[in-house]
Motif scaffolding. Structure first.
Motif, short mmCIF file in Angstrom:
data_model
loop_
_atom_site.label_atom_id
_atom_site.label_comp_id
_atom_site.label_asym_id
_atom_site.label_seq_id
_atom_site.Cartn_x
_atom_site.Cartn_y
_atom_site.Cartn_z
N VAL A 95 0.84 -1.20 0.00
CA VAL A 95 0.00 0.00 0.00
C VAL A 95 0.88 1.25 0.00
CG1 VAL A 95 -0.38 0.50 2.44
CG2 VAL A 95 -2.27 0.72 0.83
N ASP A 96 2.20 1.06 0.03
CA ASP A 96 3.15 2.16 -0.11
C ASP A 96 2.98 3.19 1.00
OD1 ASP A 96 5.23 3.55 -1.35
OD2 ASP A 96 3.87 4.75 -2.56
N VAL A 97 2.71 2.73 2.19
CA VAL A 97 2.48 3.66 3.30
C VAL A 97 3.83 4.09 3.85
CG1 VAL A 97 2.24 1.87 5.08
CG2 VAL A 97 1.07 4.03 5.35
N HIS A 98 3.98 5.36 4.11
CA HIS A 98 5.25 5.89 4.61
C HIS A 98 5.01 7.26 5.20
CE1 HIS A 98 5.38 8.61 1.16
NE2 HIS A 98 5.05 7.58 0.41
N PHE A 99 6.04 7.78 5.83
CA PHE A 99 5.94 9.11 6.40
C PHE A 99 5.78 10.15 5.29
CE2 PHE A 99 8.08 13.08 7.45
CZ PHE A 99 7.47 13.42 8.65
N SER A 100 4.98 11.16 5.54
CA SER A 100 4.81 12.25 4.57
C SER A 100 4.78 13.56 5.31
CB SER A 100 3.49 12.12 3.81
OG SER A 100 3.33 10.84 3.31
N GLY A 128 -3.15 17.48 1.93
CA GLY A 128 -1.73 17.18 1.82
C GLY A 128 -1.48 15.79 1.29
N PRO A 129 -0.22 15.46 1.06
CA PRO A 129 0.10 14.12 0.60
C PRO A 129 0.10 13.15 1.77
CG PRO A 129 2.11 15.38 0.88
CD PRO A 129 0.97 16.28 1.27
N GLY A 130 0.11 11.87 1.46
CA GLY A 130 0.23 10.89 2.53
C GLY A 130 -1.06 10.68 3.29
N ARG A 131 -2.16 10.43 2.58
CA ARG A 131 -3.42 10.11 3.27
C ARG A 131 -3.84 8.71 2.84
NH1 ARG A 131 -6.82 13.13 0.66
NH2 ARG A 131 -8.52 13.36 2.14
N ASN A 156 -0.09 12.88 6.20
CA ASN A 156 0.39 11.75 6.99
C ASN A 156 -0.73 11.19 7.87
OD1 ASN A 156 2.61 10.11 7.35
ND2 ASN A 156 3.22 11.09 9.25
N THR A 157 -1.90 10.96 7.30
CA THR A 157 -3.04 10.55 8.11
C THR A 157 -3.57 9.18 7.69
OG1 THR A 157 -4.57 11.58 6.57
CG2 THR A 157 -3.83 12.92 8.43
N ILE A 158 -4.24 8.54 8.64
CA ILE A 158 -4.98 7.32 8.37
C ILE A 158 -6.45 7.65 8.60
CG2 ILE A 158 -5.38 4.92 9.04
CD1 ILE A 158 -2.58 4.96 10.31
#
Lengths: 587, 525
Positions: A225-230, A245-248, A337-339
């Motif tokens: 799922v390519d999850v990482h810090f953003s 933002g990016p990383g959601r 950077n959220t879930i």
């Protein structure tokens, strides 16, 4: 940062104790309390605090003033020699077996067989009979009662009482001794709690509760799922209509929060951030070597933190300060950077996050998950959320302070829900990950439109079948049938034949994997004889793509107008807002 | 501010001067570095074209597209002169040749190795491709193979077990093709360090500065080592292209002899002491990991002791089974370097945390040697696993077989009955004809003729049965729902990649430390 969190045992955190038998046990580290382990006895928690992880302790027969046993740190050399046998001839200070039998409890146990035994032996003369052990059950029980220390004495005694130990081959003796050590030695290892460790602990007994996830699954799922810090970057604001933002990432997690924890760990939001008081102060610089490169790190030694005063008052004040902080820091307010967790229930079940100091009923506002984990229910996402609480200024004046308080509380709650729902419906997510017993296609029907192009779609299931059915919805035959109809007459597409748009997911892979464990001992290397079975666990992964507006390689008319489906209005709106104005399809 | 990496934040659209992947077919991805020039402003004549087996794509159709878009190939009539000059002009922007012919890369034939279909000079075939943002997983499939690649099932498990988290520092030795490097970079990423901080460890600093640094955020890093100079060069240029240079440091070095410290920065004059990476995780994909382990100690004393152990430092010394020949620098060289570096040994490990290690070796003999070295160097929790990974294919299989056989006993019986009935009918007809005395409509053909007819009739029968079946199926007429849904493992299995040895080295903890901790925490009585 995480590495400090995992450098040493800190008060008010959870750690895992691995007993010599291999049993894993989660304990909470609270100052001025005791930890008791069945068969081991009770020892003070403070004996572990401030110490690094991955140390093995042994319960000794010496006691402190309160009569609690003292702990001894077992050197790694001693542990390794038990597991692998002595290797370095220069360090072989071991007593021969005959001596150790007569020795006191601190004697070393011989695990390799004494030297005269090392000649190759085989098992042709061994007698398979329990009577070879001269100690009776009751005698061993008696020994256990009298031996208050580490249990070494019992082990040496048992080994010495074996009538024909010399007949055992070297390997068989080592195995026998190791088995006894595991059974009788009062040793435990302190390990930091992290997602991998937690998964192992739960798997031992409640594998079903976490949908039979194993660490290898979590590794693969979070990778796919390519999850990482953003963090927000300049490019975030390049595209004016892309407000978030990016990383959601989207998640549907019915594993008690394990999946969320695995994602959060990779995003750097699982562990509480260091208190400010923690950094900076360093009165113990003199103990560090000068010119030590580690100095430039934001390191600090836990030893500097004063122990908490009175537990009861500190807890109460903590709770109070949490409540006031919660009013200052809006929950679920992070934009990057959220879930985003979608629940089938009113409230999400995230009890496993308590091991990482996140209690969803009383969240610590300083915990990263407080702002970075957003939760909403399916009804909030797809339909309505409650009306905005209304009150005229006159009403407000007339109300008692409690009424006003409850009004404002409701209003805050409503605003929170609205912000999360609006954020979710705006789409543009970087990926979705599912670990739920619900039908995956019904979830994807509502969530695929919320993903940006190139986003990852990852589904975990304990069994292959539901995922092969999901895979079948994207089969080549279905894709071409869909394309034929869709580009000619979009109205001919029905939901029975095409529950999902088969052109929306690309590069689908179904994978199963298992980490197979081996025993590596000199001359005895082989895969483990047994392992836990159960559901194999399967991972579905694909990439959300945006099909061309015109039929590729064919002349066909294509729709300009979107078909509106009233029941899915919210989704439609969300889809419209999706960057890249992709064409919609009729379900 | 560093350029953001398309791996870490691709944005919503493909951007110029950034990496994109063209998904042509399953397992066929073409990496593209989109040109930095604004193609819309230049005339169409110099719009460079990427030619693939599945059509041609002018770059202008690929830049500033939403990610995931399906792009139709552009029909371009072949004008060799123009396209080849365009390719030559723009080729500097692209690093590599195409995925179709990875081995044909090279300066001279660059211009025309972008497709198989265009050499004939005919119009490029129409087709489509999807434009995807890069991820470590897709990169693993698309990257130019320089060595054996660490694939996703392995690296995902390794990073999980090594507890690599944002802000961590991981040492990777044997960077190879860079597959693990990219995954590790994603795992440790905790922000782009400002360029000043990259050299922060370099020089002597006074205490005041140190205090300030302490408050600064710690950024995750990958310290990558590769002893093959071309591979190291290629990897570092890839890293730069991918916007990961603030996160990954590529060092060209033989770690068996040279160890894991980082080069002191050139900018600062005086201090040339090697810099510790301060790693809390180590991944060794080396032919002889046990020869590198002596550099992964916490103290100079332990390092010295290990360096004197011939088994851990001399590549030609016999290993446990005495059979492995190790590729490494010459023994004399290795010893001379290790002795000279003894005096200024800097532990590459973060002294405040436990260090997690993983070695990746295909052979069991390597594992045995590694485990025994780990054991003698004081590592604990030594554990070896292999990842058994399978991809599963899903398809529909016709019940009754692909040959069109009956699906059930009932269907078989029905078909047989039908055939039998027709036989009987046919037979009766013949009998009646013979009774009539006539020789039948086909006249004087004799035995042979009859046989032929019967066979033809039978063929008809089968055809009819087929037809009735097809008619039944036509009611459904859904090709995608025919047959039974089955799954099976992919035809080509990777049954073995490598053995993974894991170990943990706890931080140093002396009796003194323990006494201090005891005084601090066991206060109350």
């Amino acid at each position: 940062m995480p590495s400090e969190w995992h450098s040493h045992v800190r008060p008010d955190t959870h750690v895992v104790l691995e007993l010599s038998s291999g049993v894993l046990k989660i304990v909470e580290i609270i100052l001025n309390t005791n930890i008791s382990i069945a068969k081991f006895g009770t020892f003070p928690t403070d004996a572990l605090v401030g110490r690094p992880f991955h140390l093995t302790y042994e319960i000794t027969d010496r006691t402190d003033l309160d009569g609690r046993p003292l702990l001894r740190i077992v050197p790694i050399e001693e542990l390794n020699s038990e597991q692998f046998g002595q290797e370095e001839p220069e360090s072989s200070t071991r007593a021969s077996r005959a001596e150790s039998g007569a020795d006191d409890g601190d004697a070393k146990i011989d695990f390799t067989g004494s030297n005269e035994n090392s000649a190759m032996k085989d098992n042709r003369f061994t007698v398979d009979d329990s009577s070879r052990q001269t100690l009776s059950m009751s005698e061993i029980e008696e020994l256990k009662k009298t031996d208050t220390g580490s249990g070494k004495y019992i082990v040496t005694k048992i080994l010495a009482s074996h009538k024909y130990l010399d007949e055992k081959s070297q390997f068989s003796l080592a195995k026998y001794a190791l088995r006894k050590v595991k059974k009788y030695l009062k040793r435990f290892t302190v390990r930091p709690i992290d997602v991998t460790m937690l998964t192992q602990v739960i798997r031992e007994r409640y594998s079903k509760k976490i949908m039979h996830l194993r660490p290898e699954h979590l590794g693969l799922l979070t990778s796919m799922v390519d999850v990482h810090f953003s963090e927000p970057t300049e490019s975030t604001f390049d595209h004016s209509n892309h407000t978030t933002g990016p990383g959601r990432w989207l998640a549907v997690d019915e594993t008690g929060g394990l999946l969320v924890a695995a994602m959060a760990e990779k995003m750097g939001i699982l562990y509480p951030t260091e208190d400010d008081t923690y950094e900076g102060e360093s009165d113990n610089t003199e103990e560090k070597e000068s010119n030590d490169p580690a100095l430039v790190e934001p390191c600090s030694n836990s030893i500097n933190q004063p122990p908490a005063q009175d537990d009861a008052t500190s807890m109460a004040s903590k709770r109070k300060s949490r409540a006031s902080l919660r009013r200052q820091i809006p929950a679920m307010s992070a934009s990057t950077n959220t879930i985003t967790l979608i629940n089938p229930n009113i409230q999400s079940k995230l009890h496993l996050l308590k091991h990482f100091n996140f209690d969803q009923d009383d969240p610590d506002p300083l915990h990263p998950l407080y702002t970075h984990l957003k939760t909403l229910s399916w009804i909030q996402l797809l339909h309505t959320y409650a009306d905005r609480p209304e009150a005229t200024p006159e009403q407000l004046d007339a109300w008692t302070s409690t009424q006003r308080g409850s009004y404002y509380r409701k209003l805050r709650r409503w605003e929170l829900v609205k912000s999360v729902v609006d954020d979710t419906r705006s789409g543009g997510f970087d990926g979705i990950i599912l670990a739920t017993p619900m039908e995956p296609q019904s979830i994807l029907k509502h969530t695929l439109p919320l993903l940006r192009g190139g986003a990852q779609v990852v589904v975990y299931w304990p069994h292959v079948e539901p995922l092969s059915q999901l895979h079948d919805l994207f089969s080549r035959e279905r894709k071409s049938a869909f394309a034929d109809r869709y580009y000619q007459d979009p109205d001919s597409i029905n939901e029975v034949d095409f529950p999902l748009n088969p052109l929306h997911v690309l590069n689908i892979r179904l994978q199963v994997l298992r980490a197979r464990q081996w025993q590596v001992l000199e001359g005895r290397t082989h895969p483990m004889m047994t392992a836990k079975g159960g559901p194999e666990g399967c991972v579905f992964a694909g990439i959300r793509v945006i099909p061309s507006a015109t039929k590729v390689e064919a002349k066909g008319r294509f729709p300009k107008k979107r078909k509106k489906e009233p029941s899915l209005e919210e989704i439609e709106q969300a889809e419209k807002r999706l960057k890249g104005a992709e064409i919609s399809y009729q379900n | 501010m560093f350029k953001t990496s398309p791996f870490l934040d691709p944005g919503t659209h493909s951007a110029p001067n950034s990496l994109a992947l063209l998904y042509l077919r399953r397992d066929l991805l073409q990496p593209l570095l989109l040109p930095s020039v604004d193609t819309s402003s230049t005339s169409e004549a110099v719009d460079p074209v990427i030619n693939t087996r599945f059509g041609s794509y002018p770059y202008s159709t690929l830049v500033n597209q939403p990610w995931g878009t399906q792009i139709s190939a552009t029909a371009i009539s072949k004008k060799p002169s123009k396209s080849s000059t365009a390719n030559k002009n723009k080729n500097k922007k692209r690093k590599r040749g195409d995925a179709d012919a990875p081995n044909s890369g090279g300066e001279d034939n660059r211009g025309d190795n972008y497709g198989d279909d265009d050499d004939a000079g005919h119009e490029t075939v129409a087709g489509f491709a999807h434009l995807l943002p890069p991820t470590p997983e897709l990169w693993t499939l698309a990257l130019p193979h320089r060595t054996q690649v660490v694939y996703t099932p392995d690296y995902s498990y390794i990073l999980q077990r090594l507890r690599v988290r944002p802000g961590d520092v991981i040492i990777e030795a044997g960077a190879g093709s860079g597959s693990f490097t990219h995954a590790a970079a994603r795992a440790v990423f905790s922000g782009y360090p400002a360029s000043v901080e990259v050299v922060q460890n370099g020089g002597a600093e006074d205490d005041g500065e140190r205090k300030k640094k302490k408050r600064k955020r710690k950024y995750g890093r990958v310290c990558s080592f590769e002893y093959h100079s071309d591979r190291a060069k290629q990897l570092s240029s890839e890293i730069a292209e991918h916007g990961l240079e603030g996160i990954v440091t590529v060092t060209h070095r033989d770690v068996y002899s040279g160890g894991f410290s980082l080069e002191p920065s050139n900018e600062e004059g005086g201090d040339k002491t090697p810099i510790s990476p301060n790693a809390n995780a180590v991944f060794l994909d080396l032919p002889a990991p046990w020869l590198a382990l002596k550099h992964l100690t916490r103290t100079a004393r332990a390092h010295d002791r290990a360096a004197r152990n011939p088994r851990l430092s001399n590549p030609s010394a016999p290993t446990v089974d005495g059979s492995i020949t190790i590729i490494a620098s010459t023994p004399s060289n290795s010893t001379s370097i290790s002795t000279s570096s003894d005096s200024r040994f800097v532990s590459p490990l973060n002294r405040l945390t436990s260090t997690h290690l993983c070695t990746f070796s295909p052979c069991i003999e390597q594992v045995t040697a590694t485990v025994s070295a780990l054991h003698s160097l004081g590592w604990r929790d030594i554990d070896m696993v292999e990842i058994q990974h399978k991809q599963i294919e899903v398809r529909r299989e016709r019940i009754g077989g692909d040959e069109g056989g009956p699906a059930t006993v009932e269907e078989a019986v029905a078909r047989l009955k039908e055939v039998e009935g027709r036989w009987k009918e046919f037979h009766d007809e013949r009998v009646a004809e013979r009774m009539k005395g006539g020789r039948g409509p086909r006249g004087p053909k004799g035995k042979d003729g009859r046989k032929v007819e019967v066979e033809e009739d039978l063929k008809d029968e089968n055809g009819k049965a087929q037809e009735t079946m097809n008619a039944g199926r036509a009611k459904v007429s859904k090709a995608w729902e025919e047959g039974r849904l089955v799954h099976r493992t992919e035809p080509e299995l990777k049954t073995h990649t490598s053995y993974l040895v894991f170990a943990v080295l706890p931080r140093e903890w002396t009796a003194e430390d323990e006494e201090k901790a005891r005084r601090k925490w066991n206060s109350k009585k």
